[in-house]
Design a protein around this motif. Structure first.
Motif, PDB file in Angstrom:
ATOM      1  N   VAL A  12      -4.235 -17.230  -7.499  1.00 39.30           N
ATOM      2  CA  VAL A  12      -4.265 -17.679  -9.037  1.00 39.30           C
ATOM      3  C   VAL A  12      -3.633 -19.110  -8.824  1.00 39.30           C
ATOM      4  O   VAL A  12      -2.638 -19.486  -8.055  1.00 39.30           O
ATOM      5  N   GLN A  13      -4.015 -20.211  -9.801  1.00 39.29           N
ATOM      6  CA  GLN A  13      -3.470 -21.458  -9.848  1.00 39.29           C
ATOM      7  C   GLN A  13      -1.969 -21.402 -10.536  1.00 39.29           C
ATOM      8  O   GLN A  13      -1.822 -20.634 -11.647  1.00 39.29           O
ATOM      9  N   PRO A  14      -1.068 -22.319 -10.432  1.00 37.72           N
ATOM     10  CA  PRO A  14       0.010 -22.128 -11.000  1.00 37.72           C
ATOM     11  C   PRO A  14      -0.165 -22.333 -12.665  1.00 37.72           C
ATOM     12  O   PRO A  14      -0.955 -23.232 -12.992  1.00 37.72           O
ATOM     13  N   GLY A  15       0.860 -21.709 -13.251  1.00 33.44           N
ATOM     14  CA  GLY A  15       0.518 -21.402 -14.574  1.00 33.44           C
ATOM     15  C   GLY A  15      -0.461 -20.251 -14.978  1.00 33.44           C
ATOM     16  O   GLY A  15      -0.599 -19.989 -16.349  1.00 33.44           O
ATOM     17  N   GLY A  16      -1.110 -19.974 -14.216  1.00 37.16           N
ATOM     18  CA  GLY A  16      -1.903 -18.633 -14.276  1.00 37.16           C
ATOM     19  C   GLY A  16      -1.470 -17.452 -14.502  1.00 37.16           C
ATOM     20  O   GLY A  16      -0.163 -17.267 -14.701  1.00 37.16           O
ATOM     21  N   SER A  17      -2.179 -16.359 -14.700  1.00 39.38           N
ATOM     22  CA  SER A  17      -1.648 -15.282 -15.155  1.00 39.38           C
ATOM     23  C   SER A  17      -2.413 -13.971 -14.375  1.00 39.38           C
ATOM     24  O   SER A  17      -3.701 -14.047 -13.752  1.00 39.38           O
ATOM     25  N   LEU A  18      -1.661 -12.973 -13.838  1.00 37.48           N
ATOM     26  CA  LEU A  18      -2.405 -11.820 -13.027  1.00 37.48           C
ATOM     27  C   LEU A  18      -1.732 -10.415 -13.737  1.00 37.48           C
ATOM     28  O   LEU A  18      -0.608 -10.565 -14.274  1.00 37.48           O
ATOM     29  N   GLY A 101      16.148  18.931  -7.075  1.00 34.66           N
ATOM     30  CA  GLY A 101      17.565  18.537  -7.158  1.00 34.66           C
ATOM     31  C   GLY A 101      17.563  17.124  -6.184  1.00 34.66           C
ATOM     32  O   GLY A 101      18.978  16.537  -5.957  1.00 34.66           O
ATOM     33  N   LEU A 102      16.568  16.712  -5.476  1.00 35.59           N
ATOM     34  CA  LEU A 102      16.528  15.758  -4.440  1.00 35.59           C
ATOM     35  C   LEU A 102      15.808  14.496  -5.009  1.00 35.59           C
ATOM     36  O   LEU A 102      14.625  14.688  -5.620  1.00 35.59           O
ATOM     37  N   TRP A 103      16.054  13.419  -4.666  1.00 29.61           N
ATOM     38  CA  TRP A 103      15.522  12.104  -5.381  1.00 29.61           C
ATOM     39  C   TRP A 103      14.655  11.781  -3.924  1.00 29.61           C
ATOM     40  O   TRP A 103      14.994  11.427  -2.856  1.00 29.61           O
ATOM     41  N   TYR A 104      13.406  11.103  -4.450  1.00 27.04           N
ATOM     42  CA  TYR A 104      12.374  10.867  -3.345  1.00 27.04           C
ATOM     43  C   TYR A 104      12.030   9.356  -3.861  1.00 27.04           C
ATOM     44  O   TYR A 104      11.559   9.160  -5.053  1.00 27.04           O
ATOM     45  N   ALA A 105      11.864   8.459  -2.859  1.00 30.83           N
ATOM     46  CA  ALA A 105      11.029   7.177  -3.056  1.00 30.83           C
ATOM     47  C   ALA A 105      10.201   6.924  -2.579  1.00 30.83           C
ATOM     48  O   ALA A 105       9.740   7.253  -1.207  1.00 30.83           O
ATOM     49  N   TYR A 106       8.846   6.764  -3.390  1.00 25.99           N
ATOM     50  CA  TYR A 106       7.367   6.478  -2.805  1.00 25.99           C
ATOM     51  C   TYR A 106       7.257   5.060  -3.044  1.00 25.99           C
ATOM     52  O   TYR A 106       7.219   4.505  -4.043  1.00 25.99           O
ATOM     53  N   TRP A 107       6.664   4.406  -1.723  1.00 29.61           N
ATOM     54  CA  TRP A 107       6.169   3.088  -1.820  1.00 29.61           C
ATOM     55  C   TRP A 107       4.711   2.894  -1.776  1.00 29.61           C
ATOM     56  O   TRP A 107       4.098   3.557  -0.900  1.00 29.61           O
ATOM     57  N   GLY A 108       4.017   1.842  -2.408  1.00 31.59           N
ATOM     58  CA  GLY A 108       2.838   1.535  -1.883  1.00 31.59           C
ATOM     59  C   GLY A 108       2.527   0.760  -1.000  1.00 31.59           C
ATOM     60  O   GLY A 108       3.623   0.261  -0.125  1.00 31.59           O
ATOM     61  N   GLN A 109       1.570   0.425  -0.596  1.00 35.44           N
ATOM     62  CA  GLN A 109       0.966  -0.543   0.831  1.00 35.44           C
ATOM     63  C   GLN A 109       1.496  -1.970   0.169  1.00 35.44           C
ATOM     64  O   GLN A 109       1.396  -2.876   0.988  1.00 35.44           O
ATOM     65  N   GLY A 110       1.316  -2.573  -0.814  1.00 29.98           N
ATOM     66  CA  GLY A 110       1.635  -3.868  -1.305  1.00 29.98           C
ATOM     67  C   GLY A 110       0.443  -4.443  -1.627  1.00 29.98           C
ATOM     68  O   GLY A 110      -0.768  -4.042  -1.102  1.00 29.98           O
ATOM     69  N   THR A 111       0.368  -5.225  -2.563  1.00 26.98           N
ATOM     70  CA  THR A 111      -0.854  -6.339  -2.898  1.00 26.98           C
ATOM     71  C   THR A 111      -0.425  -7.863  -2.927  1.00 26.98           C
ATOM     72  O   THR A 111       0.791  -8.066  -3.352  1.00 26.98           O
ATOM     73  N   GLN A 112      -1.146  -8.523  -2.241  1.00 20.79           N
ATOM     74  CA  GLN A 112      -0.832  -9.875  -2.122  1.00 20.79           C
ATOM     75  C   GLN A 112      -0.999 -10.929  -3.373  1.00 20.79           C
ATOM     76  O   GLN A 112      -2.143 -10.717  -3.858  1.00 20.79           O
ATOM     77  N   VAL A 113      -0.145 -11.505  -3.802  1.00 17.13           N
ATOM     78  CA  VAL A 113      -0.071 -12.324  -4.767  1.00 17.13           C
ATOM     79  C   VAL A 113       0.254 -13.828  -4.356  1.00 17.13           C
ATOM     80  O   VAL A 113       1.100 -14.057  -3.757  1.00 17.13           O
ATOM     81  N   THR A 114      -0.879 -14.626  -4.560  1.00 16.86           N
ATOM     82  CA  THR A 114      -0.769 -15.945  -4.010  1.00 16.86           C
ATOM     83  C   THR A 114      -1.075 -17.072  -4.884  1.00 16.86           C
ATOM     84  O   THR A 114      -1.897 -17.043  -6.014  1.00 16.86           O
ATOM     85  N   VAL A 115       0.017 -17.923  -5.563  1.00 14.28           N
ATOM     86  CA  VAL A 115       0.009 -18.762  -6.388  1.00 14.28           C
ATOM     87  C   VAL A 115       0.004 -20.329  -5.916  1.00 14.28           C
ATOM     88  O   VAL A 115       0.901 -20.695  -5.103  1.00 14.28           O
ATOM     89  N   SER A 116      -1.267 -20.844  -5.746  1.00 15.78           N
ATOM     90  CA  SER A 116      -1.420 -21.958  -5.361  1.00 15.78           C
ATOM     91  C   SER A 116      -2.639 -22.947  -6.015  1.00 15.78           C
ATOM     92  O   SER A 116      -3.579 -22.285  -6.336  1.00 15.78           O
ATOM     93  N   SER A 117      -2.385 -24.212  -5.680  1.00 20.10           N
ATOM     94  CA  SER A 117      -3.303 -25.119  -6.361  1.00 20.10           C
ATOM     95  C   SER A 117      -4.465 -25.395  -5.393  1.00 20.10           C
ATOM     96  O   SER A 117      -5.642 -26.223  -5.682  1.00 20.10           O
TER      97      SER A 117
END
Length: 117
Positions: A12-18, A101-117
């Motif tokens: 996305v360009q600078p100033g944009g939205s996702l 009684g136990l807490w677990y943390a689950y993570w996703g694989q990630g998604t790339q966000v690139t802000v550039s013109s």
């Protein structure tokens, strides 16, 4: 085992939205949040939201990003407006869940966000 998956990243360009989405395969009793990691930097908290809707944001994104959650769909969203080049990173979703009684943390694989013109 709960599976967590993100979607919605892109260029996305600078100033944009996702809008990022993250869905969990089961009911999440705790907070769900978004973290990001830029090249050469440590992973940092962007925003999180409790099951009851209490939110917390990093100072760098306050006023620009909004986190929301749909408990019926086990989904969390991150609306990102007024994006800046420094927001470029891999965005990860994290879900905290309590089981027997136990807490677990689950993570996703990630998604790339690139802000550039």
């Amino acid at each position: 085992q709960v599976q967590v998956g993100e979607s919605g990243g892109g260029l996305v360009q600078p100033g944009g939205s996702l809008r990022l989405s993250c869905s969990a395969s089961g009911i999440i009793s705790g907070a769900m949040g978004w973290y990001r990691q830029a090249p050469g930097k440590e992973r940092e908290l962007v925003a999180l939201i409790t099951r009851g809707g209490v939110t917390n944001y990093a100072e760098s994104v306050k006023g620009r990003f909004t986190i929301s959650r749909d408990n019926a769909r086990n989904t969390v969203y991150l609306q990102m407006n007024s994006l800046k080049p420094e927001d470029t990173a891999i965005y990860y979703c994290k879900a905290d869940d309590e089981r027997s009684g136990l807490w677990y943390a689950y993570w996703g694989q990630g998604t790339q966000v690139t802000v550039s013109s």
